[in-house]
Design a protein around this motif. Structure first.
Motif, PDB file in Angstrom:
ATOM      1  N   ARG A 319       0.915  -1.328   0.070  1.00 49.92           N
ATOM      2  CA  ARG A 319       0.193   0.042  -0.146  1.00 49.92           C
ATOM      3  C   ARG A 319       0.928   1.251  -0.054  1.00 49.92           C
ATOM      4  NH1 ARG A 319      -5.501   1.266   1.334  1.00 49.92           N
ATOM      5  NH2 ARG A 319      -5.674   3.617   1.397  1.00 49.92           N
ATOM      6  N   THR A 320       2.043   1.180   0.699  1.00 49.60           N
ATOM      7  CA  THR A 320       2.658   2.470   0.789  1.00 49.60           C
ATOM      8  C   THR A 320       3.372   2.613  -0.649  1.00 49.60           C
ATOM      9  OG1 THR A 320       3.125   1.793   3.199  1.00 49.60           O
ATOM     10  CG2 THR A 320       4.819   3.402   2.293  1.00 49.60           C
ATOM     11  N   ILE A 321       4.027   1.466  -1.152  1.00 47.18           N
ATOM     12  CA  ILE A 321       4.797   1.633  -2.454  1.00 47.18           C
ATOM     13  C   ILE A 321       3.673   2.299  -3.246  1.00 47.18           C
ATOM     14  CG2 ILE A 321       5.793   0.674  -4.509  1.00 47.18           C
ATOM     15  CD1 ILE A 321       6.918  -1.397  -2.204  1.00 47.18           C
ATOM     16  N   GLU A 322       2.631   1.846  -3.434  1.00 41.26           N
ATOM     17  CA  GLU A 322       1.565   2.342  -4.357  1.00 41.26           C
ATOM     18  C   GLU A 322       1.368   3.547  -3.967  1.00 41.26           C
ATOM     19  OE1 GLU A 322      -1.260  -1.637  -4.922  1.00 41.26           O
ATOM     20  OE2 GLU A 322      -1.718  -0.283  -3.164  1.00 41.26           O
ATOM     21  N   ASP A 323       1.026   4.242  -2.868  1.00 41.95           N
ATOM     22  CA  ASP A 323       1.012   5.518  -2.466  1.00 41.95           C
ATOM     23  C   ASP A 323       2.085   6.276  -2.746  1.00 41.95           C
ATOM     24  OD1 ASP A 323      -1.544   4.908  -1.541  1.00 41.95           O
ATOM     25  OD2 ASP A 323      -1.029   4.867   0.725  1.00 41.95           O
ATOM     26  N   ALA A 324       3.302   6.023  -2.646  1.00 46.55           N
ATOM     27  CA  ALA A 324       4.563   6.570  -2.998  1.00 46.55           C
ATOM     28  C   ALA A 324       4.661   7.030  -4.317  1.00 46.55           C
ATOM     29  CB  ALA A 324       5.987   5.752  -2.579  1.00 46.55           C
ATOM     30  N   PHE A 325       4.062   6.151  -5.213  1.00 43.14           N
ATOM     31  CA  PHE A 325       4.291   6.378  -6.598  1.00 43.14           C
ATOM     32  C   PHE A 325       2.868   7.011  -7.303  1.00 43.14           C
ATOM     33  CE2 PHE A 325       7.545   3.300  -6.911  1.00 43.14           C
ATOM     34  CZ  PHE A 325       8.597   3.821  -7.212  1.00 43.14           C
ATOM     35  N   GLY A 326       1.904   7.489  -6.411  1.00 42.70           N
ATOM     36  CA  GLY A 326       0.886   8.108  -6.730  1.00 42.70           C
ATOM     37  C   GLY A 326      -0.292   7.063  -7.623  1.00 42.70           C
ATOM     38  N   ILE A 327      -0.131   5.523  -7.266  1.00 46.62           N
ATOM     39  CA  ILE A 327      -1.130   4.725  -7.823  1.00 46.62           C
ATOM     40  C   ILE A 327      -2.155   4.596  -7.133  1.00 46.62           C
ATOM     41  CG2 ILE A 327      -1.131   2.248  -8.509  1.00 46.62           C
ATOM     42  CD1 ILE A 327       1.752   2.165  -8.830  1.00 46.62           C
ATOM     43  N   ALA A 328      -3.285   4.897  -7.590  1.00 47.14           N
ATOM     44  CA  ALA A 328      -4.661   5.067  -6.711  1.00 47.14           C
ATOM     45  C   ALA A 328      -5.330   3.631  -6.524  1.00 47.14           C
ATOM     46  CB  ALA A 328      -5.693   5.817  -7.722  1.00 47.14           C
ATOM     47  N   GLU A 329      -4.933   2.686  -7.107  1.00 44.32           N
ATOM     48  CA  GLU A 329      -5.426   1.429  -6.963  1.00 44.32           C
ATOM     49  C   GLU A 329      -4.754   0.678  -6.029  1.00 44.32           C
ATOM     50  OE1 GLU A 329      -5.696  -2.700  -9.731  1.00 44.32           O
ATOM     51  OE2 GLU A 329      -4.274  -1.265 -10.052  1.00 44.32           O
ATOM     52  N   HIS A 330      -5.327  -0.001  -5.059  1.00 38.79           N
ATOM     53  CA  HIS A 330      -4.642  -0.939  -4.011  1.00 38.79           C
ATOM     54  C   HIS A 330      -5.066  -2.280  -4.107  1.00 38.79           C
ATOM     55  CE1 HIS A 330      -3.385   3.030  -2.356  1.00 38.79           C
ATOM     56  NE2 HIS A 330      -4.434   3.393  -2.015  1.00 38.79           N
ATOM     57  N   LEU A 331      -4.155  -3.080  -4.297  1.00 36.30           N
ATOM     58  CA  LEU A 331      -4.430  -4.680  -4.821  1.00 36.30           C
ATOM     59  C   LEU A 331      -4.797  -5.291  -3.650  1.00 36.30           C
ATOM     60  CD1 LEU A 331      -1.657  -5.123  -7.331  1.00 36.30           C
ATOM     61  CD2 LEU A 331      -3.909  -4.787  -7.865  1.00 36.30           C
ATOM     62  N   ASN A 332      -5.770  -6.200  -3.803  1.00 38.36           N
ATOM     63  CA  ASN A 332      -6.089  -6.987  -2.744  1.00 38.36           C
ATOM     64  C   ASN A 332      -6.220  -6.610  -1.359  1.00 38.36           C
ATOM     65  OD1 ASN A 332      -6.457  -9.468  -4.760  1.00 38.36           O
ATOM     66  ND2 ASN A 332      -4.098  -9.035  -4.958  1.00 38.36           N
ATOM     67  N   ASN A 333      -5.366  -7.219  -0.414  1.00 40.41           N
ATOM     68  CA  ASN A 333      -5.334  -6.948   1.131  1.00 40.41           C
ATOM     69  C   ASN A 333      -4.609  -5.598   1.267  1.00 40.41           C
ATOM     70  OD1 ASN A 333      -6.878  -8.968   1.480  1.00 40.41           O
ATOM     71  ND2 ASN A 333      -5.249 -10.108   2.783  1.00 40.41           N
ATOM     72  N   ALA A 334      -4.111  -4.956   0.135  1.00 36.06           N
ATOM     73  CA  ALA A 334      -3.358  -3.609   0.512  1.00 36.06           C
ATOM     74  C   ALA A 334      -4.511  -2.786   0.498  1.00 36.06           C
ATOM     75  CB  ALA A 334      -2.502  -3.454  -0.681  1.00 36.06           C
ATOM     76  N   ALA A 335      -5.779  -3.006  -0.090  1.00 39.04           N
ATOM     77  CA  ALA A 335      -6.872  -2.105   0.017  1.00 39.04           C
ATOM     78  C   ALA A 335      -7.240  -1.840   1.392  1.00 39.04           C
ATOM     79  CB  ALA A 335      -7.882  -2.425  -0.927  1.00 39.04           C
ATOM     80  N   SER A 336      -7.190  -2.788   2.225  1.00 42.45           N
ATOM     81  CA  SER A 336      -7.704  -2.625   3.676  1.00 42.45           C
ATOM     82  C   SER A 336      -6.575  -2.492   4.634  1.00 42.45           C
ATOM     83  CB  SER A 336      -8.536  -4.037   3.759  1.00 42.45           C
ATOM     84  OG  SER A 336      -7.620  -5.244   3.716  1.00 42.45           O
TER      85      SER A 336
END
Length: 345
Positions: A319-336
């Motif tokens: 989740r943190t890597i996604e957020d760091a790169f400005g990726i809005a989608e959060h995969l699977n359990n990263a979403a929660s």
């Protein structure tokens, strides 16, 4: 004001063709590197009696997460979690030892259509690579065929060519069909570790990708003790390897708005903390993971050193890597999962 200046400067550089492509709008970092060690208990890695003297010398200069947990008690399920947020599955939670590589890959294709961090990065226009220590050639792996005899023969801890101490199960990108079944894509991104030195050399035409995942071989990651060549291995061997390999990488990241994350796949079976867990790492995101307390160190010139005791796990890291790169989608359990905001501010 500073953000505005950076945005204007980036626009001017892009217009002039001087800015390398694949810098994400709104990204916290230009480069994020994850380096994963193996099977080390929190106290062995980070305690006062730890043999990892070099690793611990880095702690005062970074953000240290002392309640960071693994999500399962095999290698592969944790690696899968870090790059896809997928919950533990029976086959990966046993390191796929009873099946061949083809059978191991198939379950990952059922969750979110097998989407993974590599897909997200490419859709964002961001570059990525896995640097695999001991891998003899790009995208090297066991026979990917439904009729291949199990188990996967490349498990590390071996002097046998060609793979020796390289282990497929420590290379998460092989376990997604859209990577392993696309040989051109896989060979372009899943590379032998020595190429990292070239990519951080600042030689013309070379650069580190936006995201990198580094897996030391089973002698250098702390997994084997002793190693297949008779050397000490364990955390002492891993620390000696880190002492040789990390300084030039840190120097590059310091000069290029980078972040280095050092953690472990799972806790071993020694210090009574093996079944601890937290967060959304468990089956279906309902139960907490149980891979034990492992700790995580984040190093960047953009971060003020501090210690965090907030509970996080491998799903939080994704989740943190996604957020760091400005990726809005959060995969699977990263979403929660909760983002590790200490790395984002």
């Amino acid at each position: 004001m500073l953000t505005t200046v950076r945005c204007v400067a980036a626009a001017l550089l892009l217009a002039s063709g001087a800015l390398a492509p694949a810098l994400a709008v709104g990204a916290k970092y230009d480069h994020v590197v994850v380096l994963g060690l193996e099977n080390e208990n929190f106290s062995t890695s980070w305690g006062p009696a730890s043999p990892a003297t070099y690793l611990n010398s880095l702690v005062p200069s970074g953000v240290f997460f002392d309640h960071y947990y693994a999500t399962g008690h095999a290698s592969l399920d944790n690696y899968i979690a870090m790059v896809s947020g997928q919950p533990n599955q029976p086959v990966t939670a046993s390191d796929c030892l009873a099946v061949n590589l083809w059978e191991c890959v198939q379950p990952q294709s059922l969750l979110s259509n097998g989407r993974n961090l590599a897909d997200q990065l490419e859709e964002k226009g961001l570059s990525w690579k896995g640097y695999m220590d001991g891998m003899p050639s790009p995208c090297f792996h066991a026979d990917y065929d439904p009729t291949a005899m199990p188990p996967d023969p490349y498990q590390g801890n071996s002097r046998k060519p060609p793979a020796k101490d390289y282990a497929d199960r420590h290379n998460p990108f092989l376990y997604f069909a859209d990577i392993i079944e696309n040989d051109t894509r896989c060979k372009a991104h899943v590379r032998p570790y020595p190429e990292l030195a070239r990519d951080i050399s600042n030689a013309p035409g070379t650069s580190l990708p936006a995201f990198s995942f580094i897996t030391p071989d089973t002698c250098h990651d702390g997994h084997d003790a002793p190693c297949s060549d008779g050397s000490v291995g364990g955390m002492k061997g891993a620390d000696d390897w880190l002492k040789r390999q990390v300084p030039p990488l840190l120097a590059y990241l310091k000069a290029h708005r980078g972040l280095l994350i050092i953690t472990v796949d799972e806790n071993g079976f020694v210090d009574g903390q093996t079944d601890q867990g937290c967060c959304s790492g468990g089956l279906g995101g309902v139960l907490p993971g149980h891979g034990g307390r492992i700790g995580l160190l984040a190093l960047s010139p953009l971060l003020a050193p501090r210690r965090s005791s907030a509970p996080y796990d491998h799903m939080s890291l994704l989740r943190t890597i996604e957020d760091a790169f400005g990726i809005a989608e959060h995969l699977n359990n990263a979403a929660s999962s909760s983002s590790m905001n200490e790395m984002l501010r």
